[in-house]
Design a protein around this motif. Structure first.
Motif, PDB file in Angstrom:
ATOM      1  N   GLU A   1       0.547  -1.177  -0.341  1.00 37.85           N
ATOM      2  CA  GLU A   1       0.552  -0.754   0.239  1.00 37.85           C
ATOM      3  C   GLU A   1       1.173   1.319  -0.032  1.00 37.85           C
ATOM      4  O   GLU A   1       1.641   1.520   0.303  1.00 37.85           O
ATOM      5  N   LEU A   2      -0.044   1.845  -0.621  1.00 33.43           N
ATOM      6  CA  LEU A   2       1.604   3.459  -0.933  1.00 33.43           C
ATOM      7  C   LEU A   2       0.746   4.093   0.697  1.00 33.43           C
ATOM      8  O   LEU A   2      -0.189   4.701   0.460  1.00 33.43           O
ATOM      9  N   LEU A   3       1.559   4.300   0.821  1.00 35.91           N
ATOM     10  CA  LEU A   3       2.724   5.259   2.248  1.00 35.91           C
ATOM     11  C   LEU A   3       1.547   6.887   2.102  1.00 35.91           C
ATOM     12  O   LEU A   3       2.582   7.322   1.275  1.00 35.91           O
ATOM     13  N   GLU A   4       1.617   6.905   2.643  1.00 38.21           N
ATOM     14  CA  GLU A   4       0.896   8.802   3.419  1.00 38.21           C
ATOM     15  C   GLU A   4       0.421   9.091   4.006  1.00 38.21           C
ATOM     16  O   GLU A   4       0.275   8.917   5.753  1.00 38.21           O
ATOM     17  N   GLY A   5       1.686   9.999   4.985  1.00 39.20           N
ATOM     18  CA  GLY A   5       1.405  10.575   5.844  1.00 39.20           C
ATOM     19  C   GLY A   5       2.517   9.189   6.888  1.00 39.20           C
ATOM     20  O   GLY A   5       3.671   8.581   6.287  1.00 39.20           O
ATOM     21  N   ILE A   6       2.286   9.013   8.551  1.00 37.35           N
ATOM     22  CA  ILE A   6       2.580   8.059   8.913  1.00 37.35           C
ATOM     23  C   ILE A   6       3.261   7.058   8.611  1.00 37.35           C
ATOM     24  O   ILE A   6       1.681   6.445   8.678  1.00 37.35           O
ATOM     25  N   ASN A   7       4.076   6.198   8.895  1.00 38.77           N
ATOM     26  CA  ASN A   7       3.931   4.804   9.404  1.00 38.77           C
ATOM     27  C   ASN A   7       3.727   3.935   9.933  1.00 38.77           C
ATOM     28  O   ASN A   7       4.413   4.213  10.694  1.00 38.77           O
ATOM     29  N   ALA A   8       2.326   4.056   9.966  1.00 42.05           N
ATOM     30  CA  ALA A   8       1.311   3.404  11.368  1.00 42.05           C
ATOM     31  C   ALA A   8       1.975   2.367  11.699  1.00 42.05           C
ATOM     32  O   ALA A   8       2.037   1.605  12.606  1.00 42.05           O
ATOM     33  N   ARG A   9       2.587   1.478  10.741  1.00 46.91           N
ATOM     34  CA  ARG A   9       2.442   0.426  10.890  1.00 46.91           C
ATOM     35  C   ARG A   9       4.844  -0.608  11.513  1.00 46.91           C
ATOM     36  O   ARG A   9       5.161  -1.279  11.585  1.00 46.91           O
ATOM     37  N   ALA A  10       4.477   0.799  11.587  1.00 51.99           N
ATOM     38  CA  ALA A  10       6.199   0.820  11.714  1.00 51.99           C
ATOM     39  C   ALA A  10       6.783   0.949  13.263  1.00 51.99           C
ATOM     40  O   ALA A  10       5.588   2.268  13.769  1.00 51.99           O
ATOM     41  N   GLY A  11       7.890   0.864  13.874  1.00 53.07           N
ATOM     42  CA  GLY A  11       8.096   1.157  15.023  1.00 53.07           C
ATOM     43  C   GLY A  11      10.031   2.119  14.832  1.00 53.07           C
ATOM     44  O   GLY A  11       9.993   0.946  14.013  1.00 53.07           O
ATOM     45  N   TYR A  12       9.577   3.724  15.805  1.00 49.98           N
ATOM     46  CA  TYR A  12      11.163   3.755  15.190  1.00 49.98           C
ATOM     47  C   TYR A  12      11.634   3.903  16.313  1.00 49.98           C
ATOM     48  O   TYR A  12      11.787   4.009  17.483  1.00 49.98           O
TER      49      TYR A  12
END
Length: 267
Positions: A73-84
């Motif tokens: 899925e094209l990322l738009e805004g913050i990547n909610a599936r990622a932890g930083y």
């Protein structure tokens, strides 16, 4: 198989606030694809743009050109599936270790009893059972990193973005943390993008190492599959003949870029 994370021909150009005619292209036409469950390390000269790519993957920085896809899925805004996991500590000094770990769950509105149970479980998983009431200033550097790991992993991200998370630790503590990271990762293999300037660390941890060119206009110049057996002990694996062979191969490819980056910093 759909990639967990795909940076496709990404370019990042920054415009000077003082003079809009002055532009700096940190990254140009860079592609980085990470498979589900894959541990990928990115290495390159200091200041080459490694963190810039990580910020693009996190959705903290929109690329000037190119695209980012997360599980297709094209990322738009913050990547909610990622932890930083940042290089510098992001713990709240007024909260205990336990309260820091469960903070993300609280912000998401998870019921207190559920958050508490998960918080205690993660304290045990990172070896801090009995230290939950300690505040960050009462913990060693390695303990604070364990809290940061638990704080990130308790949210169950599908992708882990890690920006030189162990660089400030002493050598012994660093190797302990690297082994703990591998143990946690092997229990539930998430996709990992690990930024480091330490080639030995990259090889010890990874399934694949991506090498970036010196900046400006950094881009991948090579990638290397790490065929060392798992599970690994990072201190022992570095003594194996195959590790030494891989290290020599990658260092040969990146040495000129490191020297180029060093020369640019002296100008």
């Amino acid at each position: 198989m759909t990639a967990a994370l795909a940076l496709e021909r990404v370019t990042c150009t920054f415009i000077s606030r003082e003079n809009r005619d002055q532009r700096y292209t940190a990254v140009r036409d860079a592609t980085l694809v990470v498979a589900p469950g894959e541990f990928v390390s990115v290495v390159g000269p200091t200041g080459c743009g490694k963190t810039t790519l990580l910020n693009v993957a996190a959705g903290l920085l929109a690329p000037s050109a190119g695209s980012v896809r997360v599980h297709g899925e094209l990322l738009e805004g913050i990547n909610a599936r990622a932890g930083y996991l940042f290089q510098s500590e992001a713990l709240m000094p007024w909260r205990s270790a336990f309260d820091n770990i469960v903070a993300g769950l609280e912000f998401r509105g998870v019921p207190a009893d559920v958050a508490s149970a998960k918080g205690n479980d993660w304290l045990k998983r990172v070896g801090l059972a009995g230290f939950g009431n300690r505040f960050p200033h009462q913990l060693s550097g390695g303990m604070r990193k364990r809290v940061s790991l638990a704080q990130t992993l308790i949210l169950d991200p599908k992708i882990l973005l890690m920006d030189e998370p162990f660089s400030a630790l002493d050598v012994q503590t660093r190797q302990l943390m690297e082994n703990e990271l591998l143990e946690l990762w092997s229990a539930d293999r998430k996709s990992v993008v690990f930024i480091t300037h330490d080639l030995e660390e990259a090889i010890s941890l990874s399934d694949r190492v991506v090498v970036l060119s010196a900046g400006p206009e950094t881009h991948p110049i090579g990638e290397y599959a790490i065929d060392l057996p798992r599970p690994r002990d990072v201190s022992e694996i570095r003594l194996s003949p195959r590790f030494i062979e891989i290290h020599a191969e990658i260092w040969h490819a990146m040495k000129d870029e490191v020297l180029k980056g060093y020369a640019q910093q002296q100008q």
